[in-house]
Design an enzyme around this catalytic site. Sequence first.
Site, short mmCIF file in Angstrom:
data_model
loop_
_atom_site.label_atom_id
_atom_site.label_comp_id
_atom_site.label_asym_id
_atom_site.label_seq_id
_atom_site.Cartn_x
_atom_site.Cartn_y
_atom_site.Cartn_z
N GLU B 41 33.45 49.58 42.65
CA GLU B 41 34.85 49.29 42.30
C GLU B 41 35.29 47.94 42.89
O GLU B 41 34.95 47.63 44.03
CB GLU B 41 35.71 50.41 42.91
CG GLU B 41 37.20 50.30 42.65
CD GLU B 41 38.00 51.41 43.35
OE1 GLU B 41 37.48 52.03 44.30
OE2 GLU B 41 39.15 51.66 42.94
N LYS B 112 41.27 52.54 35.56
CA LYS B 112 41.36 53.68 36.47
C LYS B 112 42.58 54.53 36.12
O LYS B 112 43.67 53.99 35.88
CB LYS B 112 41.45 53.17 37.91
CG LYS B 112 41.33 54.21 39.00
CD LYS B 112 41.19 53.51 40.36
CE LYS B 112 41.06 54.48 41.52
NZ LYS B 112 40.84 53.77 42.80
N CYS B 148 36.41 55.55 41.23
CA CYS B 148 36.76 56.15 42.53
C CYS B 148 37.62 57.42 42.40
O CYS B 148 37.12 58.44 41.97
CB CYS B 148 37.42 55.10 43.43
SG CYS B 148 37.21 55.46 45.20
#
Lengths: 557, 557
Positions: B41, B112, B148
């Site tokens: 990330e 994300k 994540c």
Amino acid sequence: MIIRLEQLNPIIGDINGNLTLIEEAIANAEADNVDLLVLPELVVCGYSPMDLIEHQSFLDTVYQANDRLKVNSRDTAVLFGTITPNNNATGRNCFNSALLVQNGYKIAEVHKTLLPTYDVYDELRYFEPNNTFECIEFKGTKIGITICEDIWHNFELPYVTYDVNPAKELVERGAEAIFNLSASPYTKDKPHKRQKMLQQHAQRLGVPIFYANQIGGNTELVSDGDSMTISSDAEVVGRAPLFDEAHIDFKWNPKADMLENVGPEPAEVSAEIAQMFNALRLGLQDYLDKTGIADDVVLGLSGGIDSALVAAIATEALGAENVVGITMPSKFSSEGSVTDSEQLAHNLGIELHEIAVKDLYDQFNVALDPLLKDSPFGVAEENLQPRIRGTLLMAYSNKFGNMLLNTGNKSELATGYCTLYGDMAGGLGVIADLYKLEVYEMAHWLNEEYYGEEVIPSAIINKPPSAELRPAQKDADSLPKYDILDLILEAYIEKRLSITEIADQGFDIDTVQEIVALVDRNEYKRFQAVPAIKVSDKAFGSGRRWPLVQRWTSSRN
Amino acid sequence: MIIRLEQLNPIIGDINGNLTLIEEAIANAEADNVDLLVLPELVVCGYSPMDLIEHQSFLDTVYQANDRLKVNSRDTAVLFGTITPNNNATGRNCFNSALLVQNGYKIAEVHKTLLPTYDVYDELRYFEPNNTFECIEFKGTKIGITICEDIWHNFELPYVTYDVNPAKELVERGAEAIFNLSASPYTKDKPHKRQKMLQQHAQRLGVPIFYANQIGGNTELVSDGDSMTISSDAEVVGRAPLFDEAHIDFKWNPKADMLENVGPEPAEVSAEIAQMFNALRLGLQDYLDKTGIADDVVLGLSGGIDSALVAAIATEALGAENVVGITMPSKFSSEGSVTDSEQLAHNLGIELHEIAVKDLYDQFNVALDPLLKDSPFGVAEENLQPRIRGTLLMAYSNKFGNMLLNTGNKSELATGYCTLYGDMAGGLGVIADLYKLEVYEMAHWLNEEYYGEEVIPSAIINKPPSAELRPAQKDADSLPKYDILDLILEAYIEKRLSITEIADQGFDIDTVQEIVALVDRNEYKRFQAVPAIKVSDKAFGSGRRWPLVQRWTSSRN
């Protein structure tokens, strides 16, 4: 109906104390036959409770207080800001809410829609956002209730563009007025900006706006009150004073299109420098009052303008009898360091002590000699002096309980022109969000407008700024002149311009590069800086989150 | 196809340096005929760039880097984390994204979905969340890309319950594997928790999971790597080592349901105390490497266990030749203060200097005598000593450029059993997130497991803890014993239990009340504390945002 906007000064986490404040306001409103009493955002728990919200026992206490206010409510309806639970299966635990209670019933529960996450704000850390809109029926009138940021929808906001305008949604659903409960902190020019924003809303939406904001200092943030009512044709019908507990009353008949100020004349908004002074004064006062750690303060008086200004602010905030100055000349101090401080202390009527630093400085050199040997005088030796002074001031503070005031300004803090554990020590940074030129401006304003006489000695105002840590040192030896430095700092820190963009405003690009590098390189000092009262749009502190370790500076242009 | 998970150590803001790292990894992957290289990330800009993101010139540089990686891409597809612009009219300026590039083209851009805002995370401050789900077609296979937090969906998360599970959404749309790009920081037990979480996903969703995490220290946070691949029947097929740059390779044929480790044997996960030691070692190493402020460190050696442990960690992180200890006995120091420090320095092979504090202490008393007069010995006098020591250590640091290490532990920091500008000074808190009992545990582990001999002298480990600031002082005079104190602190700080709930676990309620009050009252000290390496779920620092001025403590139960 009679509507009262009440600007209270709640204390974070002091649920019982805040209930007392609120219940007094309710009793007064009931005695005055007020129909609707409007209180600020999160008045039950103070703003912002921060991670207290993660403690269920804290939330439970707030919920009990909500219930007590509901149960005890009578004819006077009360609209107040508080936390309410989120009973849905997903999302965050709670809402930032407004409750409307009357005669033992909850008439309405409204949740905040726009939850700011820029600058000092972390509201999406704590609160679930609202996404439905409904007007409240009150005495045959439809009202729209909003909370703080909801009303600022895309008005000169940094970084985020909201896709929904709560006030507009409510007016489209028939709201005949918009109410706003706020815990809005002061920043320079905020009262003017706030008025403009509210007037723009009223004009576009064609309804009056009732705006109730808290006052009070909460460490970094000082809320300025400035509650006001704007008519549907964008007139300021009434306005509460800045930085004072107060309430303002209005008679409103929406059917007859009548809105009248039945309280005091609208308060005048003072000049910006006066606002800033009052923000700092209240911020310092409330820090001591609300922590209860001390009634008295102590500060080092260097004979320079920064400590002189802080001494003046402290004297106005706390009374001369609660302010102690200590002058600590070293071998590099100018004669004025002591005599100018004596004059200042005399003018302010504060106690002044003198402790000589010379012997301590010599003793440190003796102690360090085996290690430092014959190394030339440098930063290590320069920094010894402010650290000795910091240690002396803290000893005084520890002995007598006076809180040490930090006297650093924003220009110093930005460039790292200050010593960790030395002049960076203290309990609160009173002028840490004032650029050096603003320090001068406030000192001049104090003498000329506030005092009407030379209380801050002109010798202090007129001497060239110096840290006095080596012979004949001047700030200008290490830094550009403040009329250049402060503009570059503001362009970088507050306007977030690139080096090229700043240089394009007419500054030497090498100077700009150097200053920006200084700012970034000294983040490690600011990481350990005192809490500081915020008056700018971008203060160092919780609103500026800078990676301590990063290499953007070295590669940027 | 061959898939490689690569755990790199990017530097925040160092776009050019990170590009070099990334391009090296790409060149190696191309040489090894890797089909898909997966990077962590935000690997282009480091995690977290924080308010750098508010600078358009920073974003522009990141966008240029994205373009360069796209343009230069060849047969080996590269999936990497970066920032991409939000071109919609509303919302925040940008997304936290994964880009998949190959042969000069962008094959996919995924944003994300779950943006954490608890603890140290501020992602909704910066990034617009994703809310649509689509699989990516790669070599005839549908893959689901997550970033994540997306994969941690409601797995033992604090405070928030997400209403969407990105991995599930993607598998429902046909994903044959889930990829995850992370910048996940180490906390105690995280590798075990992470494995359990990934296995649970794989089991429930019936697809393999490819997980690539960065390593490296970034001030408070140390990412541990621990990249791994979990098969659809929840086996750990391969696993990269903790705290080291590394890559692991897999041969995957989804049509044949074949997934094979073609890299090294899966790394073993070490014992928790060893993990913690390695996190602190890497955190310290990277803090110096990435700031470039110093190669060397200095620390005060008191003869106590805290400074001994920090000296050992520093020696292992930086080499003995880069660590300098200074012993500074005062009139209240035990004899062991010096001799035990000498033994420690000898065992570690580090330089040790001695500076006596007595004369300086006497000189301060002389200087302060006119003000403090005949007042009895108290906190003011106690604090003089650590402040003198802090000043001496900073003088050494300023003169020779060694960064001062802070040696305070979490129990001290929690209770305020430490002196501002004294033993609280330093550039980095190495063990500030270790409770005192963990300090003992790590010291024992070092001697018994790591060194296999008594490097930290048993005299240091076995003496009763003392600040040695007045005659015969012991920590136990002011604080409960650490085996009680630490448990109460953990229950309050990490588990956020109420006083009653803590007492119900078998502690005296008055003791609990007292400790909780101590913790809250000392928030002002922690506000000015050094940055500290985080290893617990709730460290003091940016992840615990506590109102400095609040009265919750005084009213709570």
